[in-house]
Design an enzyme around this catalytic site. Structure first.
Site, short mmCIF file in Angstrom:
data_model
loop_
_atom_site.label_atom_id
_atom_site.label_comp_id
_atom_site.label_asym_id
_atom_site.label_seq_id
_atom_site.Cartn_x
_atom_site.Cartn_y
_atom_site.Cartn_z
CB SER A 28 -51.81 0.89 -55.76
OG SER A 28 -51.50 2.11 -55.81
CG MET A 43 -45.98 2.45 -46.03
SD MET A 43 -47.12 2.45 -47.19
CE MET A 43 -46.13 2.58 -48.81
CG HIS A 67 -54.27 0.91 -51.79
ND1 HIS A 67 -54.24 1.03 -50.43
CD2 HIS A 67 -52.91 2.01 -52.13
CE1 HIS A 67 -53.18 1.50 -50.10
NE2 HIS A 67 -52.54 2.13 -50.78
CG HIS A 119 -52.08 4.81 -48.21
ND1 HIS A 119 -50.78 4.20 -48.83
CD2 HIS A 119 -51.24 5.22 -47.02
CE1 HIS A 119 -49.72 4.26 -48.13
NE2 HIS A 119 -49.95 4.97 -47.19
CG ASP A 169 -51.45 4.89 -52.89
OD1 ASP A 169 -51.62 4.24 -53.76
OD2 ASP A 169 -51.21 4.57 -51.80
CG MET A 172 -48.92 10.21 -52.59
SD MET A 172 -47.82 9.37 -53.67
CE MET A 172 -48.05 7.64 -53.32
CG MET A 230 -49.12 8.04 -48.10
SD MET A 230 -48.45 7.37 -49.53
CE MET A 230 -50.10 7.31 -50.43
CG ASP A 251 -49.33 0.47 -50.10
OD1 ASP A 251 -49.78 1.54 -49.72
OD2 ASP A 251 -49.13 -0.02 -51.21
#
Ligand code: DX5
Ligand code: ZN
Length: 528
Positions: A270, A402, A295, A328, A297, A299, A330, A440
């Site tokens: 990540s 998660m 990965h 991913h 993320d 956000m 979010m 994760d």
């Protein structure tokens, strides 16, 4: 998995080549070629010529998964009256019961398929047809003189509708190719024969697709894909081992072999972890370090209290590596922003079930599937996976569970999610799920075994990788832990079905380095 079932059932066949060419044939039939299993003779179809015909079990598996015949039929491999014989028979309406739908060429003696492909490619060109011709050749097979006659001919006729894929697994019937008849420098040879040459990792679907797309753009020359592969890939004791060229495993090993084939574990660093920003360098280090997936993320500071980056950053990072991008999301209202991530060429896009209802998710998954992107759902540690998810198991490829509250890297792992992971995994399988469970948050070498044993097969690792000064070493250590967890489970399974010592014997060279962690030193030593 289908190939090993067929070979074990028949008690004969070629696992080595079936496995080295598995992703190549799977990608062609399931992601690349224009074809119609219901109309094997369709005039517009692309052609696949399997010149290394001993890879028949793997070939039949790809044809069955593409829908040319029921997957169950693979168990009749090499049986009397089965149409699935040791070497494929070209399909004929007149010989329906003795030929295989989808098979364009009756292979067997090697060195001939490339010439046949040239004939088909020339005919298509002469008829002004756009059908493409793909052919699979072997490196052992390249000892045959006819391969080089064909290699001379194709550029002469400017056959840019022809792509030859060389399964470069460096092993043939009786040993290593470079000992028997050295082929290197292979690339230079084919370039000198005036072919376009593209070299790839033949087990990486994203590289196969990328290379085939590039080959289909090139003009005036045929293309050779040198696909670097591993003979027997997927079963550790068969890997790079000439003795498994044409030998079948004992039928009683099948359940354990099938478990191994579906237990591949992927390490996904990540990139928000560790030092802030510098994402480009982190992606490069992850690839050099042997990561399987990146990965990412995303956000938005609304769904989670942190803000990282958005589609423009993902797009900029895309050209750095061909490793799959596991995005991913979010973010609130993922549907509103989805197209940006589709355009950024991600491979997996996961939305949180806490941010969308089933209705939106259906639109999201359809958009992703239409773009050839794997849909995923993510669930927070203390949220239950809603029932509606189980009616979409056929279309979902990733379920993120998660193990930290989303928002930051470097948080402590929440062990309470492990039993939930087991329960969700079981329920998904009960609903026919064939995808990955992804864990994760807070994963490291200390808790990896538990996470693996709870069913996770994609392991996100942020601080466990980027918190270390030796990223390569950190990834190797995580992979080692996953290996130990896998071998322990395979031995447990072998014990349960009464083949413990037989399994440990065939697996001895794999188990010796892990013997102390598996606490089997004495037992292994006693096995002769
Ligand atoms: C957290 C993210 C995780 C995190 C992983 O919200 O989804 O991917 O970055 O980092 P570690 O492994 O350090 O928890
Ligand atoms: Zn994440």
């Amino acid at each position: 998995m289908l190939a090993i079932q067929g070979i074990a059932e028949a008690g004969s066949g070629h696992p080595g080549a079936s496995f080295s060419a598995a992703e190549i044939m799977g990608t062609l039939y399931l992601r690349k070629m224009k074809h119609d299993p219901l109309k094997p003779g369709w005039n517009e179809r692309d052609y696949f010529i399997n010149s290394k015909a001993h890879s028949a079990p793997g070939y039949y598996a790809a044809l069955a998964m593409a829908g040319y015949f029921p997957t169950e039929e693979i168990k009749t491999l090499r049986k009397i009256n089965s149409r699935l014989q040791g070497h494929p028979v070209r399909y004929s309406e007149h010989q329906k019961h003795h030929s295989v739908p989808g098979v364009e060429y009756s292979g067997g003696s090697e060195g001939i398929g490339l010439s046949v492909s040239i004939g088909i490619a020339m005919a298509n060109k002469l008829d002004g047809k756009k059908n493409r011709v793909y052919t699979l050749i072997g490196d052992g097979e390249s000892n045959e003189g006819q391969i080089w006659e064909a290699a001379m001919a194709a550029p002469k006729f400017q056959l840019d509708n022809l792509v030859a894929i060389l399964d470069r697994n460096r092993i043939q019937q009786d040993g290593f190719t470079e000992d028997i008849m050295p082929l290197d420098p292979l690339r230079d040879k084919w370039l000198a024969f005036n072919w376009n040459v593209i070299e790839i990792d033949g087990h990486k679907v994203e590289q196969i697709i990328d290379a085939l797309n590039r080959a289909n753009q090139l003009e005036d020359k045929p293309t050779l894909l040198i696909a670097n592969t591993i003979k027997g890939n997927g079963i550790k004791h068969m890997t790079n081992n000439p003795q498994w060229h044409g030998k079948a495993p004992p039928r009683k090993h099948t359940p354990v072999l099938l478990q191994e084939l579906e237990s591949e574990c992927l390490i996904a660093p990540s990139i928000i972890a560790g030092e802030r920003e510098n994402y480009e360098e982190k992606v490069r280090k992850a690839e050099r370090g042997g990561a399987d997936i990146i990965h990412l993320d995303v956000m938005d500071g609304r769904f989670v209290p942190n803000t990282t980056f958005f589609a423009d950053t993902v797009r900029k990072l895309r050209h750095i590596t061909s490793l799959p991008f596991d995005v991913h999301l979010m973010i609130e209202d993922p549907l509103d922003h989805l197209q940006d991530y589709i355009d950024a060429r991600c491979d997996i896009i996961t939305v949180h079930i806490e941010t969308c209802q089933e209705k939106e998710f259906i639109t999201i998954k359809e958009k992703l599937l239409d773009s050839g992107i794997s849909p995923g759902v993510a669930v927070n540690p203390f949220t239950e996976l809603p029932d509606w998810v189980y009616s979409h198991t056929e279309d979902i490829d990733v379920v993120i569970i998660m193990s930290v509250n989303p928002g930051y890297a470097g948080q402590k792992f929440i062990p309470e999610v492990l039993p939930k992971m087991v329960k969700i995994g079981r329920m998904l399988r009960d609903h026919g799920y064939k995808g990955y469970i992804e864990a994760d948050g807070g994963i490291d070498a200390a808790n990896l075994q538990q996470v693996y044993d709870s069913g996770a097969r994609i392991l996100v690792a942020g601080s466990a990788v980027y918190g270390s000064s030796d990223i390569h070493g950190a990834i190797i250590q995580l992979r080692h832990k996953a290996n130990v967890a896998l071998e322990r489970r395979l031995i447990e399974h072998a014990t349960k079905i009464g083949i413990r010592s037989d399994w440990m014997k065939i697996r001895k060279h794999i188990l010796i380095p892990l013997a102390s962690e598996l606490e089997i030193e004495g037992e292994l030593h006693a096995i002769k």
